[in-house]
Design a protein around this motif. Structure first.
Motif, PDB file in Angstrom:
ATOM      1  N   HIS A   4       0.825  -1.209   0.000  1.00 42.19           N
ATOM      2  CA  HIS A   4       0.000   0.000   0.000  1.00 42.19           C
ATOM      3  C   HIS A   4       0.861   1.262   0.000  1.00 42.19           C
ATOM      4  O   HIS A   4       0.506   2.265  -0.615  1.00 42.19           O
ATOM      5  N   GLN A  60     -15.060  -2.924   1.857  1.00 45.80           N
ATOM      6  CA  GLN A  60     -14.475  -2.435   0.602  1.00 45.80           C
ATOM      7  C   GLN A  60     -14.633  -0.924   0.495  1.00 45.80           C
ATOM      8  O   GLN A  60     -13.731  -0.223   0.040  1.00 45.80           O
ATOM      9  N   GLU A  62     -14.774   1.091   3.016  1.00 51.40           N
ATOM     10  CA  GLU A  62     -13.816   1.651   3.971  1.00 51.40           C
ATOM     11  C   GLU A  62     -12.411   1.684   3.376  1.00 51.40           C
ATOM     12  O   GLU A  62     -11.693   2.682   3.512  1.00 51.40           O
ATOM     13  N   TYR A  63     -11.999   0.597   2.714  1.00 51.29           N
ATOM     14  CA  TYR A  63     -10.667   0.564   2.117  1.00 51.29           C
ATOM     15  C   TYR A  63     -10.516   1.632   1.034  1.00 51.29           C
ATOM     16  O   TYR A  63      -9.494   2.321   0.949  1.00 51.29           O
ATOM     17  N   THR A  64     -11.526   1.764   0.179  1.00 48.16           N
ATOM     18  CA  THR A  64     -11.444   2.747  -0.908  1.00 48.16           C
ATOM     19  C   THR A  64     -11.413   4.163  -0.354  1.00 48.16           C
ATOM     20  O   THR A  64     -10.599   4.996  -0.768  1.00 48.16           O
ATOM     21  N   SER A  67      -7.985   4.774   1.403  1.00 50.85           N
ATOM     22  CA  SER A  67      -6.853   5.018   0.503  1.00 50.85           C
ATOM     23  C   SER A  67      -6.889   6.433  -0.050  1.00 50.85           C
ATOM     24  O   SER A  67      -5.847   7.077  -0.205  1.00 50.85           O
ATOM     25  N   LEU A 110      -7.289  -6.123   9.419  1.00 48.51           N
ATOM     26  CA  LEU A 110      -7.189  -5.024   8.449  1.00 48.51           C
ATOM     27  C   LEU A 110      -5.808  -5.052   7.791  1.00 48.51           C
ATOM     28  O   LEU A 110      -4.829  -5.506   8.390  1.00 48.51           O
ATOM     29  N   GLU A 111      -5.728  -4.558   6.580  1.00 55.11           N
ATOM     30  CA  GLU A 111      -4.443  -4.503   5.880  1.00 55.11           C
ATOM     31  C   GLU A 111      -3.680  -3.252   6.343  1.00 55.11           C
ATOM     32  O   GLU A 111      -3.565  -2.263   5.628  1.00 55.11           O
ATOM     33  N   GLY A 130      -9.501   1.954   7.144  1.00 56.68           N
ATOM     34  CA  GLY A 130      -8.870   0.863   6.421  1.00 56.68           C
ATOM     35  C   GLY A 130      -7.510   0.469   6.943  1.00 56.68           C
ATOM     36  O   GLY A 130      -6.908  -0.481   6.459  1.00 56.68           O
ATOM     37  N   TYR A 132      -4.646   2.828   7.684  1.00 50.69           N
ATOM     38  CA  TYR A 132      -3.502   3.663   7.316  1.00 50.69           C
ATOM     39  C   TYR A 132      -3.093   4.544   8.497  1.00 50.69           C
ATOM     40  O   TYR A 132      -3.933   5.231   9.079  1.00 50.69           O
TER      41      TYR A 132
END
Length: 330
Positions: A4, A60, A62-64, A67, A110-111, A130, A132
């Motif tokens: 990421h 998904q 949340e991730y978008t 980012s 989470l990633e 997400g 970060y």
């Protein structure tokens, strides 16, 4: 290094009425009055649905969103310190520390991605949905132990786990949905063609919010921008609520202790931070310290549930700042 980070590093209304006099309108016919009443009911129902869809954020989505918010933080922070080999080694170490802390949290899958911003003067840290988490070069220069750095990362991890930014996102999403509902009502009242006035992304949002409630932001960059920009502006200008900051501090103590660090180090670090700057919207540092010290004191009682804290602090560590981090931030 997280994939990421490499990806991020590569990325660089309600209607207002016009003033002036207007010709008098003829009285509404019964048919027109009925139609107006029906449209008002429909708008009220649409507004109710806008509120009803709060907290319906898919992972998904949340991730978008996260980012996109992360890209904003990176741009505002002068980019990521990834250009040099020392910078890359520093990020690998940061991610090892951060991943260990995140594994102790309520959202370990989470990633999680941890990065250092080039900003040399402002001591600050930020997070995005997400998983970060970012700190500035200036903040890294100010920490005196790995445990202090772990405390900062744990605090930002806690904001993500507790979904504080997502709560602000819910506000933005509901507001934009109501804007769309108001526009649709206005257009129907004036018999205008919707596509000529309403932004297409708002129409798509209204359809989604009144259907499944799921927004596919990956396929709708215009809507993503419309939602991300006001969210970032709100976070920059207002920050998190003070109670959210206290909650993130409290959870951070648990994560720090679970990872084997001495939580007292984080409390000490808070006392070294400058008032203002990146912490303008935070509670006073002294009040944060007092609350955390009270939590640690209460943790001495076994019924508190602070099971991560050992009876003796000798099992906890503070460690020196990792050499890879110290070298890269000189």
């Amino acid at each position: 290094m997280s994939r990421h980070l490499s990806w991020i590093a590569g990325l660089g209304l309600l209607l207002s009425a016009c003033g002036g006099s207007k010709p008098a309108r003829p009285a509404l016919s019964q048919e027109g009055a009925n139609r107006t009443f029906k449209l008002v009911q429909e708008m009220n129902e649409a507004t109710r649905r806008c509120e009803q869809q709060r907290s319906q954020v898919t992972i998904q989505e949340e991730y978008t969103l996260g980012s996109a918010v992360a890209v904003n933080w990176v741009q505002q922070g002068g980019g990521l310190m990834l250009a040099s080999e020392p910078g890359q080694r520093m990020h690998r170490t940061m991610n090892l520390i951060g991943q260990n802390l995140a594994a102790q949290s309520g959202r370990p899958t989470l990633e999680w991605t941890f990065g250092v911003l080039e900003e040399p003067n402002t001591v600050n840290a930020a997070s995005a949905p997400g998983g970060y988490v970012f700190v500035t070069r200036a903040l890294l220069r100010s920490v005196r132990s790995e445990a202090q750095l772990a405390g900062v990362l744990a605090h930002e991890i806690s904001h993500v786990v507790l979904k504080h930014s997502l709560a602000r996102y819910d506000d933005v999403k509901a507001e934009q949905c109501k804007v769309a509902a108001s526009m649709k009502f206005s257009l129907a009242m004036t018999r205008q063609v919707q596509k000529e006035v309403m932004p297409p992304e708002l129409g798509r949002m209204l359809d989604a919010m009144h259907g499944t409630g799921v927004l596919d932001l990956d396929k709708d960059p215009e809507l993503l921008r419309r939602l991300t920009d006001p969210l970032v502006e709100r976070l920059v200008q207002k920050g998190h609520a003070h109670e959210d900051e206290f909650a993130a501090d409290a959870m951070a103590l648990h994560l720090i202790a679970s990872a084997g660090y001495d939580p007292q180090e984080y409390i000490t670090f808070l006392g070294t931070l400058p008032e203002g700057g990146g912490f303008t919207h935070h509670p006073a540092h002294r009040e944060r310290q007092e609350r955390l010290l009270a939590l640690l004191e209460a943790a001495k009682s076994p019924q508190d549930g602070f099971s991560e804290l050992p009876a003796s602090p000798r099992g906890l560590v503070k460690l020196s700042v990792p050499a890879e981090i110290a070298a890269a931030t000189r």
